[in-house]
Scaffold this motif. Structure first.
Motif, PDB file in Angstrom:
ATOM      1  N   ASP A 181       3.226  -7.973  13.161  1.00 40.74           N
ATOM      2  CA  ASP A 181       4.611  -7.672  12.800  1.00 40.74           C
ATOM      3  C   ASP A 181       4.936  -8.033  11.346  1.00 40.74           C
ATOM      4  OD1 ASP A 181       5.280  -6.588  15.253  1.00 40.74           O
ATOM      5  OD2 ASP A 181       6.074  -8.471  16.056  1.00 40.74           O
ATOM      6  N   LEU A 182       4.138  -8.907  10.735  1.00 37.73           N
ATOM      7  CA  LEU A 182       4.370  -9.313   9.345  1.00 37.73           C
ATOM      8  C   LEU A 182       3.787  -8.333   8.330  1.00 37.73           C
ATOM      9  CD1 LEU A 182       3.593 -13.136   9.584  1.00 37.73           C
ATOM     10  CD2 LEU A 182       5.826 -12.013   9.601  1.00 37.73           C
ATOM     11  N   LEU A 183       2.931  -7.426   8.778  1.00 38.14           N
ATOM     12  CA  LEU A 183       2.214  -6.549   7.856  1.00 38.14           C
ATOM     13  C   LEU A 183       3.120  -5.766   6.902  1.00 38.14           C
ATOM     14  CD1 LEU A 183      -0.572  -5.362  10.294  1.00 38.14           C
ATOM     15  CD2 LEU A 183      -0.892  -6.776   8.248  1.00 38.14           C
ATOM     16  N   PRO A 184       4.206  -5.146   7.367  1.00 37.65           N
ATOM     17  CA  PRO A 184       5.042  -4.394   6.419  1.00 37.65           C
ATOM     18  C   PRO A 184       5.635  -5.254   5.302  1.00 37.65           C
ATOM     19  CG  PRO A 184       5.501  -3.678   8.656  1.00 37.65           C
ATOM     20  CD  PRO A 184       4.640  -4.920   8.756  1.00 37.65           C
ATOM     21  N   GLU A 185       5.850  -6.538   5.557  1.00 32.96           N
ATOM     22  CA  GLU A 185       6.403  -7.430   4.536  1.00 32.96           C
ATOM     23  C   GLU A 185       5.371  -7.808   3.472  1.00 32.96           C
ATOM     24  OE1 GLU A 185       8.024 -10.959   6.367  1.00 32.96           O
ATOM     25  OE2 GLU A 185       8.725  -9.781   8.079  1.00 32.96           O
ATOM     26  N   LEU A 186       4.092  -7.724   3.824  1.00 27.20           N
ATOM     27  CA  LEU A 186       3.027  -8.201   2.943  1.00 27.20           C
ATOM     28  C   LEU A 186       2.497  -7.145   1.982  1.00 27.20           C
ATOM     29  CD1 LEU A 186       0.999 -10.268   5.561  1.00 27.20           C
ATOM     30  CD2 LEU A 186       2.601 -11.135   3.845  1.00 27.20           C
ATOM     31  N   ILE A 187       2.712  -5.863   2.304  1.00 26.40           N
ATOM     32  CA  ILE A 187       2.137  -4.771   1.518  1.00 26.40           C
ATOM     33  C   ILE A 187       3.066  -4.392   0.363  1.00 26.40           C
ATOM     34  CG2 ILE A 187       3.154  -2.959   2.976  1.00 26.40           C
ATOM     35  CD1 ILE A 187      -0.342  -2.880   1.333  1.00 26.40           C
ATOM     36  N   VAL A 188       2.507  -3.750  -0.661  1.00 20.08           N
ATOM     37  CA  VAL A 188       3.337  -3.266  -1.767  1.00 20.08           C
ATOM     38  C   VAL A 188       4.427  -2.359  -1.198  1.00 20.08           C
ATOM     39  CG1 VAL A 188       1.569  -3.467  -3.573  1.00 20.08           C
ATOM     40  CG2 VAL A 188       1.729  -1.364  -2.235  1.00 20.08           C
ATOM     41  N   PRO A 189       5.612  -2.380  -1.801  1.00 24.50           N
ATOM     42  CA  PRO A 189       6.752  -1.655  -1.227  1.00 24.50           C
ATOM     43  C   PRO A 189       6.514  -0.172  -0.938  1.00 24.50           C
ATOM     44  CG  PRO A 189       7.528  -3.180  -2.895  1.00 24.50           C
ATOM     45  CD  PRO A 189       6.012  -3.215  -2.945  1.00 24.50           C
ATOM     46  N   PHE A 190       5.746   0.526  -1.763  1.00 25.59           N
ATOM     47  CA  PHE A 190       5.601   1.961  -1.543  1.00 25.59           C
ATOM     48  C   PHE A 190       4.727   2.318  -0.340  1.00 25.59           C
ATOM     49  CE2 PHE A 190       2.363   0.964  -4.742  1.00 25.59           C
ATOM     50  CZ  PHE A 190       1.240   1.657  -4.307  1.00 25.59           C
ATOM     51  N   LYS A 191       4.088   1.316   0.284  1.00 23.26           N
ATOM     52  CA  LYS A 191       3.295   1.556   1.491  1.00 23.26           C
ATOM     53  C   LYS A 191       3.955   0.986   2.751  1.00 23.26           C
ATOM     54  CE  LYS A 191      -1.208   1.392  -0.850  1.00 23.26           C
ATOM     55  NZ  LYS A 191      -2.520   0.707  -0.848  1.00 23.26           N
TER      56      LYS A 191
END
Length: 160
Positions: free
Chosen positions: A135-145
């Protein structure tokens, strides 16, 4: 929504590799040490290469994990597209693509953490790695991904 022109997007595979605890592997890119962005393994598909073969090759190059320590759990249906931000247009992949189109896989890692070797390939991509709650993955990636990562998490959640 219309489908983007596939010829403008680099063919790519992405992998959510999970351990026995259901945590996902993420690596910090060598070329972005100053940022605090982490990503799952991903990479280009060679001409004529099968998607599963490409996924296993890329995962091996980026993590050092051998196929005998992996179980393919699921492949997402279709492809996910993302666009590069304008400041990166023309700077990556010889300027041929505006973004990537990705086939995503969920794989279970059956080895030990000692089987992960970021320097297994002559051109390492990651300088650090860790296991995180999916669930944390979207917070960790560069914003455009982020949208892609959220869709991957949503699709794979019931299979973790």
């Amino acid at each position: 929504m219309s489908t983007p022109d596939r010829s403008k997007y680099r063919p790519c595979v992405g992998t959510m590799m999970i351990n026995a605890a259901g945590e996902a592997f993420v690596g910090k890119r060598i070329d972005n040490r100053e940022g605090d962005w982490w990503q799952m393994p991903q990479g280009g598909v060679d001409d004529g290469e099968d998607l599963v073969e490409a996924m296993l090759r890329e995962l091996g190059e980026e993590t050092g994990v051998a196929p005998d320590h992996l179980q393919v759990v699921h492949q997402m249906e279709g492809e996910l597209f993302y666009d590069l931000p304008p400041e990166l247009h023309g700077k990556l992949w010889g300027g041929k693509y505006v973004g990537q189109r990705q086939a995503w896989f969920l794989v279970r890692f059956t080895g030990d953490d000692s089987d992960i070797n970021l320097e297994a390939h002559k051109h390492p991509e990651f300088c650090e790695w860790k296991w995180v709650e999916p669930d944390l993955l979207p917070e960790l990636i560069v914003p455009f991904k982020r949208d892609v990562y959220q869709r991957v998490v949503d699709d794979f959640k019931s299979r973790l």
